[in-house]
Structure formats: structure tokens, C-alpha cells
Write a protein that holds these residues in place. Structure first.
Motif, PDB file in Angstrom:
ATOM      1  N   LYS A   1       0.688  -1.150   0.019  1.00  0.00           N
ATOM      2  CA  LYS A   1       0.046  -0.166   0.123  1.00  0.00           C
ATOM      3  C   LYS A   1       0.711   1.008   0.063  1.00  0.00           C
ATOM      4  CE  LYS A   1      -0.743  -0.072   5.022  1.00  0.00           C
ATOM      5  NZ  LYS A   1      -1.741   0.058   6.200  1.00  0.00           N
TER       6      LYS A   1
ATOM      7  N   ILE B   1      -7.263   1.419 -13.605  1.00  0.00           N
ATOM      8  CA  ILE B   1      -6.325   0.657 -12.708  1.00  0.00           C
ATOM      9  C   ILE B   1      -7.201  -0.384 -11.699  1.00  0.00           C
ATOM     10  CG2 ILE B   1      -4.900   0.998 -10.454  1.00  0.00           C
ATOM     11  CD1 ILE B   1      -4.176   4.049 -11.596  1.00  0.00           C
ATOM     12  N   TRP B   2      -6.752  -1.717 -11.970  1.00  0.00           N
ATOM     13  CA  TRP B   2      -7.053  -2.734 -11.084  1.00  0.00           C
ATOM     14  C   TRP B   2      -6.097  -2.885  -9.996  1.00  0.00           C
ATOM     15  CZ3 TRP B   2      -7.260  -8.539 -12.681  1.00  0.00           C
ATOM     16  CH2 TRP B   2      -8.360  -9.192 -11.984  1.00  0.00           C
TER      17      TRP B   2
ATOM     18  N   PHE C   1      -5.065  -4.161  -6.227  1.00  0.00           N
ATOM     19  CA  PHE C   1      -5.210  -4.905  -5.370  1.00  0.00           C
ATOM     20  C   PHE C   1      -4.556  -4.726  -4.131  1.00  0.00           C
ATOM     21  CE2 PHE C   1      -6.403  -9.080  -7.219  1.00  0.00           C
ATOM     22  CZ  PHE C   1      -6.700  -8.506  -8.592  1.00  0.00           C
TER      23      PHE C   1
ATOM     24  N   PRO D   1      -4.017  -2.616  -0.571  1.00  0.00           N
ATOM     25  CA  PRO D   1      -5.237  -2.565   0.249  1.00  0.00           C
ATOM     26  C   PRO D   1      -5.121  -1.017   0.633  1.00  0.00           C
ATOM     27  CG  PRO D   1      -3.320  -3.522   1.216  1.00  0.00           C
ATOM     28  CD  PRO D   1      -2.815  -3.415  -0.030  1.00  0.00           C
ATOM     29  N   VAL D   2      -5.585  -0.002  -0.334  1.00  0.00           N
ATOM     30  CA  VAL D   2      -5.529   1.312   0.074  1.00  0.00           C
ATOM     31  C   VAL D   2      -6.556   1.828  -1.116  1.00  0.00           C
ATOM     32  CG1 VAL D   2      -3.530   1.681  -1.414  1.00  0.00           C
ATOM     33  CG2 VAL D   2      -4.083   3.248   0.204  1.00  0.00           C
ATOM     34  N   ASP D   3      -7.155   2.888  -0.708  1.00  0.00           N
ATOM     35  CA  ASP D   3      -7.797   3.548  -1.749  1.00  0.00           C
ATOM     36  C   ASP D   3      -7.071   4.666  -2.119  1.00  0.00           C
ATOM     37  OD1 ASP D   3     -10.523   2.503  -1.104  1.00  0.00           O
ATOM     38  OD2 ASP D   3     -10.430   3.252   0.744  1.00  0.00           O
TER      39      ASP D   3
ATOM     40  N   LYS E   1     -10.101   5.306 -14.069  1.00  0.00           N
ATOM     41  CA  LYS E   1     -11.195   4.641 -13.426  1.00  0.00           C
ATOM     42  C   LYS E   1     -10.495   3.541 -12.619  1.00  0.00           C
ATOM     43  CE  LYS E   1     -14.563   6.486 -15.631  1.00  0.00           C
ATOM     44  NZ  LYS E   1     -15.402   7.801 -14.915  1.00  0.00           N
TER      45      LYS E   1
ATOM     46  N   GLU F   1     -10.755   0.013 -10.001  1.00  0.00           N
ATOM     47  CA  GLU F   1     -11.591  -0.942  -9.480  1.00  0.00           C
ATOM     48  C   GLU F   1     -10.707  -1.695  -8.538  1.00  0.00           C
ATOM     49  OE1 GLU F   1     -14.338  -2.203  -9.400  1.00  0.00           O
ATOM     50  OE2 GLU F   1     -14.287  -4.322  -8.875  1.00  0.00           O
ATOM     51  N   ASN F   2     -11.143  -1.747  -7.139  1.00  0.00           N
ATOM     52  CA  ASN F   2     -10.360  -2.349  -6.096  1.00  0.00           C
ATOM     53  C   ASN F   2     -10.582  -3.966  -6.146  1.00  0.00           C
ATOM     54  OD1 ASN F   2      -9.076  -0.074  -4.908  1.00  0.00           O
ATOM     55  ND2 ASN F   2     -11.084   0.405  -4.071  1.00  0.00           N
ATOM     56  N   ALA F   3      -9.631  -4.550  -5.974  1.00  0.00           N
ATOM     57  CA  ALA F   3      -9.767  -6.067  -5.540  1.00  0.00           C
ATOM     58  C   ALA F   3      -9.057  -6.262  -4.242  1.00  0.00           C
ATOM     59  CB  ALA F   3      -9.204  -7.035  -6.722  1.00  0.00           C
ATOM     60  N   HIS F   4      -9.763  -5.670  -3.226  1.00  0.00           N
ATOM     61  CA  HIS F   4      -9.157  -5.940  -1.995  1.00  0.00           C
ATOM     62  C   HIS F   4      -9.402  -7.214  -1.210  1.00  0.00           C
ATOM     63  CE1 HIS F   4      -9.031  -1.564  -1.699  1.00  0.00           C
ATOM     64  NE2 HIS F   4      -8.112  -1.635  -2.270  1.00  0.00           N
ATOM     65  N   LEU F   5      -8.628  -8.189  -1.350  1.00  0.00           N
ATOM     66  CA  LEU F   5      -8.764  -9.429  -0.864  1.00  0.00           C
ATOM     67  C   LEU F   5      -8.952  -9.747   0.574  1.00  0.00           C
ATOM     68  CD1 LEU F   5      -6.131 -11.638  -3.154  1.00  0.00           C
ATOM     69  CD2 LEU F   5      -8.595 -10.694  -3.664  1.00  0.00           C
ATOM     70  N   SER F   6      -8.278  -8.939   1.250  1.00  0.00           N
ATOM     71  CA  SER F   6      -8.516  -8.774   2.719  1.00  0.00           C
ATOM     72  C   SER F   6      -9.782  -8.522   3.164  1.00  0.00           C
ATOM     73  CB  SER F   6      -7.321  -7.914   3.427  1.00  0.00           C
ATOM     74  OG  SER F   6      -6.257  -8.330   3.155  1.00  0.00           O
ATOM     75  N   GLU F   7     -10.310  -7.530   2.345  1.00  0.00           N
ATOM     76  CA  GLU F   7     -11.759  -7.236   2.981  1.00  0.00           C
ATOM     77  C   GLU F   7     -12.836  -8.008   2.550  1.00  0.00           C
ATOM     78  OE1 GLU F   7     -12.476  -2.992   1.739  1.00  0.00           O
ATOM     79  OE2 GLU F   7     -10.540  -2.391   2.614  1.00  0.00           O
TER      80      GLU F   7
ATOM     81  N   PRO G   1     -15.412  -3.787   6.412  1.00  0.00           N
ATOM     82  CA  PRO G   1     -13.933  -3.721   6.221  1.00  0.00           C
ATOM     83  C   PRO G   1     -13.415  -2.532   5.882  1.00  0.00           C
ATOM     84  CG  PRO G   1     -15.160  -5.798   5.172  1.00  0.00           C
ATOM     85  CD  PRO G   1     -16.125  -4.637   5.416  1.00  0.00           C
TER      86      PRO G   1
ATOM     87  N   ARG H   1     -10.558  -0.601   8.194  1.00  0.00           N
ATOM     88  CA  ARG H   1      -9.266  -0.425   7.828  1.00  0.00           C
ATOM     89  C   ARG H   1      -9.030   1.324   8.040  1.00  0.00           C
ATOM     90  NH1 ARG H   1      -8.243   1.209   2.346  1.00  0.00           N
ATOM     91  NH2 ARG H   1      -9.953   0.000   1.594  1.00  0.00           N
ATOM     92  N   TYR H   2     -10.026   2.095   8.001  1.00  0.00           N
ATOM     93  CA  TYR H   2      -9.702   3.349   8.185  1.00  0.00           C
ATOM     94  C   TYR H   2      -9.293   3.790   9.630  1.00  0.00           C
ATOM     95  CZ  TYR H   2     -10.016   5.326   3.382  1.00  0.00           C
ATOM     96  OH  TYR H   2      -9.772   5.477   2.075  1.00  0.00           O
TER      97      TYR H   2
ATOM     98  N   TYR I   1       0.012 -15.472   0.792  1.00  0.00           N
ATOM     99  CA  TYR I   1      -0.305 -14.016   1.470  1.00  0.00           C
ATOM    100  C   TYR I   1      -0.562 -14.115   2.768  1.00  0.00           C
ATOM    101  CZ  TYR I   1      -2.970  -9.752   0.114  1.00  0.00           C
ATOM    102  OH  TYR I   1      -3.396  -8.672   0.247  1.00  0.00           O
TER     103      TYR I   1
ATOM    104  N   PHE J   1      -2.395 -13.987   5.821  1.00  0.00           N
ATOM    105  CA  PHE J   1      -3.511 -13.606   6.407  1.00  0.00           C
ATOM    106  C   PHE J   1      -3.375 -14.316   7.935  1.00  0.00           C
ATOM    107  CE2 PHE J   1      -5.160 -14.156   2.154  1.00  0.00           C
ATOM    108  CZ  PHE J   1      -5.731 -12.766   1.930  1.00  0.00           C
TER     109      PHE J   1
ATOM    110  N   TRP K   1     -14.696 -19.263   0.805  1.00  0.00           N
ATOM    111  CA  TRP K   1     -14.044 -18.173   0.025  1.00  0.00           C
ATOM    112  C   TRP K   1     -13.948 -18.527  -1.332  1.00  0.00           C
ATOM    113  CZ3 TRP K   1      -8.949 -15.251   0.815  1.00  0.00           C
ATOM    114  CH2 TRP K   1      -9.162 -13.846   0.458  1.00  0.00           C
TER     115      TRP K   1
ATOM    116  N   SER L   1     -14.546  -8.560 -11.402  1.00  0.00           N
ATOM    117  CA  SER L   1     -13.858  -7.268 -10.963  1.00  0.00           C
ATOM    118  C   SER L   1     -13.288  -6.706 -12.043  1.00  0.00           C
ATOM    119  CB  SER L   1     -13.095  -7.731  -9.889  1.00  0.00           C
ATOM    120  OG  SER L   1     -12.506  -6.584  -9.404  1.00  0.00           O
TER     121      SER L   1
ATOM    122  N   LEU M   1     -14.407  -2.933 -14.386  1.00  0.00           N
ATOM    123  CA  LEU M   1     -13.400  -2.194 -14.466  1.00  0.00           C
ATOM    124  C   LEU M   1     -13.340  -1.590 -16.022  1.00  0.00           C
ATOM    125  CD1 LEU M   1     -11.044  -0.257 -13.879  1.00  0.00           C
ATOM    126  CD2 LEU M   1      -9.386  -1.858 -14.419  1.00  0.00           C
TER     127      LEU M   1
ATOM    128  N   LEU N   1     -16.593   0.367 -16.570  1.00  0.00           N
ATOM    129  CA  LEU N   1     -16.420   1.845 -15.878  1.00  0.00           C
ATOM    130  C   LEU N   1     -15.615   2.616 -16.963  1.00  0.00           C
ATOM    131  CD1 LEU N   1     -15.560   1.064 -12.283  1.00  0.00           C
ATOM    132  CD2 LEU N   1     -17.562   2.203 -13.074  1.00  0.00           C
ATOM    133  N   MET N   2     -14.564   1.969 -17.615  1.00  0.00           N
ATOM    134  CA  MET N   2     -13.769   2.715 -18.644  1.00  0.00           C
ATOM    135  C   MET N   2     -14.495   2.933 -19.848  1.00  0.00           C
ATOM    136  SD  MET N   2     -10.237   0.423 -18.229  1.00  0.00           S
ATOM    137  CE  MET N   2      -9.781   0.895 -19.798  1.00  0.00           C
TER     138      MET N   2
END
Lengths: 207, 207
Positions: A155, A173-174, A176, A178-180, A188, A190-196, B16, B20-21, B102, B104, B174, B197, B201, B204-205
Motif C-alpha cells: 500500500k 487501474i485494477w 489489489f 489495500p488502500v484507496d 477509473k 476498481e479495487n480487488a481488496h482480498l483482505s476485505e 471492512p 481499515r480507516y 499471502y 492472512f 471463500w 472485478s 473495470l 467503468l472505462m
């Protein structure tokens, strides 16, 4: 056919699932389907389906149902799957390598470059593409017209790479990491946040 | 603190991100925050935040804002991150290996077994865990109390494995296989459909 209304984010998120089910129906030679039948398969309510698909024109007729092929084509068009995209991956660790080896080519996403900061990974070949030093990313972007950047990096580095991508012609942007990200221009994300996703599962298991 | 209302799926999906925030805020020694300030960071509207967080008790006070630590603890509790989970991975291909590698563990998800059908992968060690033949899955599940099964297998095999997991005490799945599983009993499913996912994207594009 070609008209485009503004489609809500909630509908956009459901479109890939419609797309997947319609593709299965075509494979099974189903020509038409009612919202009720589709509802039984896909799990959305029939009324939700009628409302969603209303966004794309008049594919449903009372008593006839939807023309599967036409609806599939229209959703493909809206999803942009009839196009070709050049992609790069930044971050050749576990997830980056998995994405590199995942076959997105057949859906029109062509992997063109892979970048990492780790000297142990630079030079490594993934699907015939040599991992390059991330220092060469900007030059690469200037020389190649890249549509999508796939971020598989920690991140802390993500916003900096996002900025480089945004300033060098990438359109999506795709992510992965863990941050916005805050994109510049009209890029554009698209998040692929696996932890979330995993936390959503543990939440469901506890509710 | 411990009361639990029924929380909607839409709120669950946002939790989630709140989590995170709030963790970041705690790291930065922030004790309290108003819905307006949180809104600027997280990107949801202040009114959305107040409505969401109202589900969990009285953490917000007019003119004071939210107690960050208390809110974080309560959301952690609802997400179930204060618990420990035993997980297994079925499918030791690209995605399966990436998930295995990863980290986890630090969130309480302990990888206990990995299974595959491919003789070339069986016996391979990932993070000190030997990939076992999927034929041994059922026996393994009977001997070990596994909470979560992580499916990284082709769609054609996914429902069969889902059934085995559901019938042998697993509480959550999962699912990375591009198919909607039908669980038996009260097993929860969270999909991580990467292709969908990516299509979101491209949509959106193109919008």
C-alpha cells in the motif's frame, strides 16, 4: 442497440454476473428466457432483473421473455468485452504472478509488461514477459499505449505508482493494494481488496 | 457493546473499509472523529456514515464525534477479527499458491491444509504445508475442525468440493471459482470473482 443511459454503480456490479449466466444459456442453446426463469438461476428477484435490464433497451417482451443472444451482446458491449485492452502488472510478487498466469487474454486483456522493484524478480520471465525494473515504468508507458495498470504492490507504494500511471495515459487501474487510490484525470479504479473480502466472510459467519 | 442488530449486506460490505480507516486513525493517535471528517477520508457521505454506524450502538455524540478506539473494537467484533479461524485451500494453482503465500495469519486466519488433484502439485510445500491429494480432503476434514475452505479450483469441480466442505463442518467458503455455489446447511459463501472485478473495470472505462 447502441444507446447508453447512465447506469448506476449497483447495476454495473451486477452486469458481469448477468453476462456469465447469459453466456451459459447460449452454450446450452437457450434462445429466450423470462425474468422469472432467470431469477431462479441467478438469484436476483424477477422484478430486480426487469428493472436492471430495462436500462439497456427493450429486450424483454411480456409473455415472450428476453432474447438471450441480443441481451448478451448488449451487456458485452456495455461491459466493453468486445474491445481489446493492453495491460501491465506492477508488482510481481504472489498476487502479481498469479494474475500474470491467469488467462485473461481470451477476454481481450493482453498483458504487455510486468514491473517490480525487487532485483530478485527483475529479469524473471512470466508468460514470456520479462519482469522489468519499476524505474523503467514511466518510459515504457510513454512508448506503449497502455489501457490498464494492475497494481499488486504494498500500500505504501501504490499512490506513487497510481500517479505515474494516471500521468502517462492509463485509463483504468485494477488495484489489489489495500488502500484507496486517488486517481488524477478521468482514470477509473476498481479495487480487488482480498483482505476485505475475507473479512466480509468472517463477518457473515459471525452474524 | 455486545448487542447485535440484523445488519444489511450493504453495510456488511462497507465494514471492512471502516475497519481499515479506523485502524489507520488509531495508528495516527486520533482519539475521536466526526462523521464529516471521516466522510472526507473514506469517501462515503457523512449521513451514510451516521446511518451505518448507528447499527452498532451509540458511538457518535453530537458535537463530539466518534470514539475511534471503541468504534474500531466494535467493528472488529462484528467482523469476527478477534477470533481465530482454521482454513484450508483447495486448488494449489496460481491463485491458490498466491493466497497460501499471502499473510492472512496475522488477521487470525491459519492455513492448515492445501489440496489439489494434480500429481505434479501434490507433495509440493507451500509455507511448510505439503499439498495433499484432494481424495484425502474428506478424511482431513473429519479429523480436523476446519472453519473456512478457500476454493481456487475450476468451476466444474467447485460444487462437488463445496458439498464435501459443507458436509464436513466447514462454516464458510471463500470462493475464487467463477461459479455461484449452492451451499448446504448454514454455510456462508463469499465470492472473490476476479474476472467479474476486471469486467467491472472495463465497464467503468467504457461508461
Amino acid at each position: 442497440m447502441e444507446k447508453k443511459k447512465q447506469i448506476s454503480m449497483a447495476v454495473i456490479r451486477r452486469l458481469p454476473k448477468y453476462h456469465r449466466y447469459l453466456r451459459e444459456l447460449i452454450k446450452n442453446d437457450v434462445d429466450r428466457i423470462s425474468s422469472r426463469e432467470l431469477s431462479e438461476k441467478i438469484g436476483f428477484t424477477a422484478s430486480q432483473i426487469r428493472q436492471d435490464l430495462n436500462n439497456f433497451g427493450d429486450f424483454g417482451q411480456q409473455g415472450y421473455g428476453y432474447n438471450v443472444k441480443e441481451l448478451y451482446n448488449q451487456i458485452s458491449y456495455i461491459l466493453g468485452v468486445n474491445k481489446e485492452y493492453k495491460t501491465i502488472i506492477v508488482g510481481a510478487g504472489n498476487i502479481g504472478q498469479a494474475i500474470a498466469n491467469y488467462n485473461f487474454e481470451k477476454s481481450g486483456f493482453h498483458l504487455t509488461g510486468i514491473f517490480d522493484v525487487n532485483p530478485k524478480l527483475i529479469g524473471l520471465k512470466l508468460r514470456d514477459i520479462k519482469v522489468q525494473d519499476v524505474d523503467q515504468l514511466e518510459e515504457f508507458l510513454k512508448e506503449n499505449s497502455i489501457d490498464i495498470g494492475i497494481l499488486c504492490i504494498p500500500k505504501n507504494a501504490a499512490q506513487r505508482i497510481c500517479d505515474i500511471l494516471c500521468n502517462n495515459g492509463v485509463k483504468g487501474i485494477w488495484n489489489f493494494a489495500p488502500v484507496d487510490l486517488v486517481p488524477s484525470k478521468d482514470v477509473k479504479i476498481e479495487n480487488a481488496h482480498l483482505s476485505e473480502s475475507l473479512l466480509t466472510l468472517s463477518c457473515l459467519m459471525n452474524s
